[in-house]
Design a protein around this motif. Structure first.
Motif, short mmCIF file in Angstrom:
data_model
loop_
_atom_site.label_atom_id
_atom_site.label_comp_id
_atom_site.label_asym_id
_atom_site.label_seq_id
_atom_site.Cartn_x
_atom_site.Cartn_y
_atom_site.Cartn_z
N LEU A 160 -8.07 -49.88 3.41
CA LEU A 160 -9.12 -48.83 4.13
C LEU A 160 -9.51 -48.20 4.01
O LEU A 160 -9.45 -47.48 3.06
N LYS A 161 -11.01 -47.84 4.27
CA LYS A 161 -12.20 -48.11 3.54
C LYS A 161 -13.46 -47.77 5.24
O LYS A 161 -13.50 -48.08 5.38
N PHE B 177 -19.23 -47.17 8.78
CA PHE B 177 -18.43 -47.83 8.44
C PHE B 177 -17.23 -47.78 8.31
O PHE B 177 -17.10 -47.05 7.62
N VAL B 178 -16.52 -48.81 8.34
CA VAL B 178 -15.27 -48.75 8.62
C VAL B 178 -14.23 -50.05 7.89
O VAL B 178 -15.02 -50.86 8.57
N ILE C 3 -15.47 -54.00 9.73
CA ILE C 3 -15.21 -55.19 8.87
C ILE C 3 -13.15 -55.46 8.52
O ILE C 3 -13.20 -53.93 8.23
N TRP C 4 -13.45 -56.43 9.42
CA TRP C 4 -11.90 -56.63 8.79
C TRP C 4 -12.18 -57.72 8.47
O TRP C 4 -13.08 -58.81 7.98
N HIS C 5 -10.67 -58.31 8.13
CA HIS C 5 -10.39 -59.63 6.73
C HIS C 5 -9.06 -59.41 7.10
O HIS C 5 -7.89 -58.64 6.86
N VAL C 6 -9.02 -60.48 7.58
CA VAL C 6 -7.04 -60.83 7.99
C VAL C 6 -6.18 -61.75 6.70
O VAL C 6 -7.18 -63.12 5.84
N ASP C 7 -5.57 -61.88 5.76
CA ASP C 7 -4.68 -62.28 4.92
C ASP C 7 -3.09 -62.80 5.40
O ASP C 7 -2.45 -62.13 6.61
#
Length: 300
Positions: A235-236, A246-247, A285-289
């Protein structure tokens, strides 16, 4: 009037007011010899140059993204604040020199009545300018204008200090050495306030986390507690400019989860985050793992 026009108008108005006050104060300083007035005049002259620089900084920062600057040109606003602090600090050396001479070799101050009139005019003009800049900041949320507004609020206090000093000397002419003391105190106050500005500028240039960082984390934790996904990491948060925030984060979901299901959860989280500051432009902005890869990414 559109906000972009207001943003460009603000430094022009500030520059005009500051130049008028600087010219008037310098003329009266030559006649009176007041170091406190010289300190105020130097401050107004600096305000003029800073407002000119701010105009071009705001104009440049509003340029759209291009091939060489895909993240826009916002950081010029923070560079402007850094340069502003440097100019203020270095110019204060002359004020220190004059103030020390005044303390060691006190001289009479002439035409105090004219000097007081100039300072009263300065207070009225500066108050009107602060009111205008505060209005523009509320409309635009522009950081350069915010810093300019804070700077001119400082001027109100310094102008008041000059008036008190001259009034004391008018009542007790033998206390002319107080003029040098106040000149030094005004400079120290300006440096103190300018230091707070430079800290803001440096923190933003270094992409310091948003004030809302913990609240963003609370929102994501709430969805995690509801078993919307398995975990999250990396998380940034950071500010991208006067209006943009921005997240970024990764969240881990069951490999069997469909893209549509993941997107639905993401939409809900994004809407909650946007409510933290409805006036800002949020970029979430997200990223699924399918599994926790925080170790490979070097983050928690």
């Amino acid at each position: 009037m559109k906000n972009t026009k207001l943003e460009k108008l603000a430094p022009v108005v500030a520059m005009s007011v500051a130049f008028f006050l600087a010219l008037t104060k310098f003329i009266v300083w030559i006649i009176s010899g007041s170091v406190a007035l010289l300190s105020s005049a130097m401050d107004s002259l600096l305000d003029t140059w800073v407002s000119i620089f701010n105009y071009f900084a705001i104009k440049y920062s509003q340029n759209p993204a291009d091939e060489d600057h895909p993240y826009w040109h916002w950081k010029i606003e923070w560079i402007a604040a850094t340069i502003e602090w440097t100019i203020i600090t270095l110019s204060g050396l002359y004020i220190v020199y004059e103030s020390t001479n005044k303390i060691l070799y006190p001289e009479a101050i002439w035409y105090i009545n004219w000097t007081l009139i100039v300072m009263f005019i300065s207070i009225i003009a500066t108050w009107a300018l602060v009111y205008f800049l505060s209005y523009v900041y509320k409309k635009t949320n522009n950081l350069v204008i915010r810093w300019d507004s804070i700077h001119y609020k400082m001027d109100l206090y310094t102008n008041l200090a000059v008036i008190i000093t001259l009034w004391i000397i008018f009542l007790v002419p033998s206390l002319t050495w107080i003029d040098g003391i106040v000149g030094l105190l005004i400079w120290l106050y300006i440096i103190h306030e300018a230091w707070e500005l430079i800290q803001d500028g440096i923190n933003l240039l270094l992409d310091r986390a948003l004030e809302e960082h913990e609240k963003v984390k609370e929102i994501i934790d709430r969805y995690l507690a509801e078993w919307k996904f398995d975990s999250y990491h990396c998380l940034k948060t950071r500010a991208g400019g006067s209006k943009d925030k921005f997240v970024e984060f990764h969240f881990v979901m069951n490999p069997d989860t469909t893209i549509l299901e993941a997107h639905h959860i993401w939409d809900e989280i994004e809407e909650e985050i946007k409510k933290l500051d409805p006036e800002a432009h949020w970029h979430v902005i997200w990223h699924v793992d399918p599994y926790d890869d925080s170790a490979q990414n070097g983050c928690k």
